[in-house]
Design a protein around this motif. Structure first.
Motif, short mmCIF file in Angstrom:
data_model
loop_
_atom_site.label_atom_id
_atom_site.label_comp_id
_atom_site.label_asym_id
_atom_site.label_seq_id
_atom_site.Cartn_x
_atom_site.Cartn_y
_atom_site.Cartn_z
N UNK A 20 0.97 -0.98 0.18
CA UNK A 20 -0.20 0.40 -0.63
C UNK A 20 0.26 0.77 0.32
N UNK A 21 2.05 1.38 1.22
CA UNK A 21 2.66 2.24 0.80
C UNK A 21 3.87 2.89 -0.25
N UNK A 22 4.24 1.36 -1.09
CA UNK A 22 4.53 1.57 -2.12
C UNK A 22 3.61 2.50 -3.47
N UNK A 23 2.78 1.50 -3.88
CA UNK A 23 2.04 2.00 -4.34
C UNK A 23 1.45 3.14 -4.59
N UNK A 61 2.73 5.15 -2.12
CA UNK A 61 3.72 6.82 -2.95
C UNK A 61 3.83 6.99 -4.28
N UNK A 62 4.17 6.32 -4.92
CA UNK A 62 4.57 6.02 -6.52
C UNK A 62 3.13 6.97 -7.15
N UNK A 63 2.09 6.27 -6.80
CA UNK A 63 1.20 6.98 -7.73
C UNK A 63 0.71 8.49 -6.76
N UNK A 64 0.71 8.51 -5.77
CA UNK A 64 0.61 9.89 -5.40
C UNK A 64 1.52 11.25 -5.49
N UNK A 65 2.68 10.57 -6.40
CA UNK A 65 3.77 11.33 -6.92
C UNK A 65 3.76 11.27 -8.32
N UNK A 66 2.97 10.58 -8.85
CA UNK A 66 2.18 11.07 -10.34
C UNK A 66 1.61 12.14 -10.67
N UNK A 67 0.05 11.82 -9.34
CA UNK A 67 -1.15 12.69 -9.56
C UNK A 67 -0.53 13.86 -8.72
N UNK A 68 0.06 13.95 -7.55
CA UNK A 68 -0.10 15.41 -7.18
C UNK A 68 1.43 15.95 -7.60
N UNK A 69 2.99 15.38 -8.24
CA UNK A 69 3.92 16.50 -7.88
C UNK A 69 3.92 16.64 -9.95
N UNK A 70 3.47 15.70 -10.55
CA UNK A 70 4.05 15.74 -11.82
C UNK A 70 2.90 15.13 -13.40
N UNK A 71 1.45 15.16 -13.23
CA UNK A 71 0.93 14.10 -13.52
C UNK A 71 0.45 15.02 -15.12
N UNK A 89 4.93 11.29 -0.18
CA UNK A 89 4.56 10.64 1.46
C UNK A 89 3.29 11.03 1.60
N UNK A 90 2.84 11.59 1.36
CA UNK A 90 1.07 12.05 1.34
C UNK A 90 0.42 10.79 0.56
N UNK A 91 1.03 10.94 -0.76
CA UNK A 91 0.60 9.13 -1.51
C UNK A 91 0.65 8.67 -0.66
N UNK A 92 1.62 7.60 0.06
CA UNK A 92 2.01 6.60 0.36
C UNK A 92 1.30 6.90 1.89
N UNK A 93 0.21 7.79 2.36
CA UNK A 93 -0.49 7.78 3.35
C UNK A 93 -1.72 7.63 2.91
N UNK A 94 -1.97 7.99 1.98
CA UNK A 94 -3.47 7.45 1.48
C UNK A 94 -3.21 5.55 1.69
N UNK A 95 -2.55 5.50 0.90
CA UNK A 95 -2.39 4.41 -0.16
C UNK A 95 -1.99 2.99 1.26
N UNK A 96 -1.51 3.16 2.62
CA UNK A 96 -1.30 2.27 3.68
C UNK A 96 -2.35 2.35 4.59
N UNK A 145 1.30 3.77 13.90
CA UNK A 145 1.82 4.56 13.69
C UNK A 145 2.92 5.47 14.88
N UNK A 146 2.50 4.75 15.77
CA UNK A 146 3.55 5.16 16.67
C UNK A 146 4.92 4.72 16.52
N UNK A 147 5.29 4.01 15.26
CA UNK A 147 6.39 3.34 14.54
C UNK A 147 6.50 4.34 12.91
N UNK A 148 5.67 4.68 12.88
CA UNK A 148 6.08 5.42 11.82
C UNK A 148 7.27 7.02 11.26
N UNK A 149 7.77 7.20 12.88
CA UNK A 149 8.55 8.46 12.44
C UNK A 149 10.16 7.24 12.69
#
Length: 265
Positions: free
Chosen positions: A63-66, A68-78, A98-105, A128-132
């Protein structure tokens, strides 16, 4: 000005196979999350989570990899990816959000918990408490790669990054490693075991993470070089800041909803 320690991003290579520092940071982050969630599950007697942990961890990684990737495609370089769709899955070319990774996870967690009948909010809080840890390691990986550097500055600790031209810049990756990694972990990890935290509804630590991370990242974005294909956007803010503003709002909204549900039960 401090000399930038130019480190080869590749640890070692065997033929076409290369092990990179950035990839190692991902592995270490995922491993730390797995071990610490397992520790919590044993500590609090969450037997069902222990039984599902391996499969859950795999689902969240996907979830976080997909995301993160789709978030970059959508938010940063569509526009670019609409013209070159064959590059959408070319993660080796760089580009993770990162924000796309949050949505994916979160979506992966919702689907997995719904299928296995795990408590989603309790599961979300335990991860959540381990993510940092992973966030801090990831930013160190960015620093070693010489990417996502800061804006031009004259502060004594500025550095000249290989891809950033001849002018010294903020090592903003290290700012993020400190705030989003170490500081955020030192807040969230002890908080999970406080006796009074049991009075909060499950999901509150996730809401707090969204608020705190969003705030830290929003502030650091003032020192980070905006993505060249976007520059500064609405009100002179970067895309990262706009996404963080939405993240903070989502955290506040989530806590309000959870609190209201708790009061009505």
């Amino acid at each position: 000005m401090i000399h930038y320690p130019a480190i080869d991003p590749i640890i070692f290579a065997i033929g076409p196979f290369a092990v990179r520092w950035y990839g190692l940071m991902y592995v270490l982050g995922f491993t730390a999350a797995y071990l610490l969630v397992r520790r919590q599950a044993k500590q609090f007697g969450w037997q069902q989570m222990l039984e599902q942990l391996d499969n859950l961890n795999l689902a969240l990684i996907v979830g976080v990899i997909l995301g993160g990737r789709f978030g970059y495609v959508l938010f940063y370089n569509l526009p670019y990816y609409l013209e070159h769709p064959q590059h959408i899955f070319a993660t080796w070319e760089g580009g993770m959000s990162f924000h796309g990774g949050v949505i994916g996870v979160l979506l992966a967690g919702l689907l997995f918990c719904g299928r296995t009948k795990l408590d989603f909010w309790k599961t979300a809080d335990s991860y959540t408490v381990t993510v940092p840890i992973g966030l801090g390691l990831g930013r160190i990986g960015n620093f070693l790669n010489g990417e996502l550097y800061g804006r031009v500055t004259e502060v004594p600790w500025s550095m000249v990054f290989p891809g950033g031209g001849e002018l010294p810049r903020h090592p903003s990756q290290l700012y993020e490693a400190l705030l989003e990694g170490l500081v955020l972990f030192c807040i969230l990890w002890p908080l999970r075991a406080k006796p009074w935290i049991k009075q909060w509804p499950h999901g509150s630590l996730l809401a707090l993470f969204l608020i705190l991370y969003g705030t830290f990242r929003w502030l650091i974005e003032f020192f980070r070089e905006p993505d060249p294909q976007l520059g500064l956007l609405l009100f002179g803010l970067s895309m990262g800041q706009l996404l963080c503003a939405a993240m903070i709002a989502a955290g506040l909204l989530l806590y309000g909803i959870l609190r209201k549900q708790q009061q009505n039960t």
